[in-house]
Design an enzyme around this catalytic site. Structure first.
Site: not given
Length: 264
Positions: A70, A115, A118, A138
């Site tokens: 992110a 992310g 992910e 995270e």
């Protein structure tokens, strides 16, 4: 090869039946901003609707990173209300990749963190070169994996190993990542994209109807007991058993030639 751009940061290149979904925000190491998330989701919507696509390969234009996750600089500027409104936009990028109806391959080099990892986990297969560093850090910044990591990682490596990786927030280098099953294919430095596209081409040589049905059975069967999973498989089999692809595949086998898939 044709190209189509989705917003400023996402590019789709088409190599016959293989679609290359390119993360193209090199100045930010492909950090996923709100705009980039929208573009990833839009590209996935277009690919999902394109019956000519048999495989999607997720790649990066940055030399030292697949995706660093992110965009925390953007996140830091958001109010709580803005962050809440941004959440479904962010989720749309990850679910867009995850729900593509065709087989997907991630080509990972350098950093694939948070992310970014992910996005790779949302693919069916991960090809990584020896520079790859993956992880879900995270909790080290006060949140949790929110792009599917807490659900996808244990499905790959088991609950205890996923817990260790998420709770420690540690980064895992390529060789260990391959040993743990965090990535599927380990290749020499600089060859992740080439090898992922080659793998995509091998997959795309098969029946498009069969590939979509096989992916559906694999995904829908996860987490079910064996009896229920076999019912999922049977439904997928019935969807292809009377298809044009099945007829062509049998005919080509018997005639000792390559099949010419009708795709229906």
């Amino acid at each position: 090869m044709s190209e189509e751009r989705f917003g400023e940061y996402v590019l789709v290149r088409r190599h016959d039946h293989v679609a290359e979904l390119v993360l193209d925000r090199p100045k930010a190491m492909n950090a996923v901003s709100t705009e980039m998330a929208r573009s990833i989701a839009a590209a996935c919507t277009a690919l999902a609707a394109d019956q000519d696509v048999r495989v999607a390969v997720l790649t990066s234009t940055h030399e030292r990173a697949f995706c660093v996750g992110a965009d925390l600089k953007e996140r830091n500027s958001l109010t709580d209300a803005e962050l809440l409104r941004q959440r479904p936009v962010a989720r749309g990028a990850y679910t867009g990749v995850l729900e593509l109806p065709v087989p997907t391959v991630a080509a990972v080099h350098g950093f694939a963190l948070g992310g970014g990892f992910e996005l790779a986990l949302s693919c069916d297969l991960i090809v990584a070169d020896r520079t790859a560093v993956v992880g879900l850090p995270e909790v080290s910044v006060g949140v949790i994996p929110g792009g599917g990591g807490t659900q996808l990682l244990p499905r790959r490596v088991g609950a205890a190993r996923a817990a260790e990786l998420v709770f420690t927030a540690r980064r895992v280098e390529a060789v260990e990542a391959a040993g743990l099953g965090l990535v599927d294919v380990l290749v020499e430095e600089g060859r992740d994209r080439e090898e992922a596209l080659a793998l995509g081409a091998r997959i795309a040589a098969n029946s498009p109807v069969g590939l979509r049905a096989a992916k559906r059975a694999l995904r829908l069967g996860q987490g079910l007991d064996l009896r229920a999973g076999l019912e999922v498989e049977d439904a997928a089999w019935r969807s292809v058993a009377f298809s044009g692809d099945r007829a062509e595949g049998v005919a080509a086998f018997n005639e000792k030639r390559k099949p010419r898939w009708p795709g229906v």
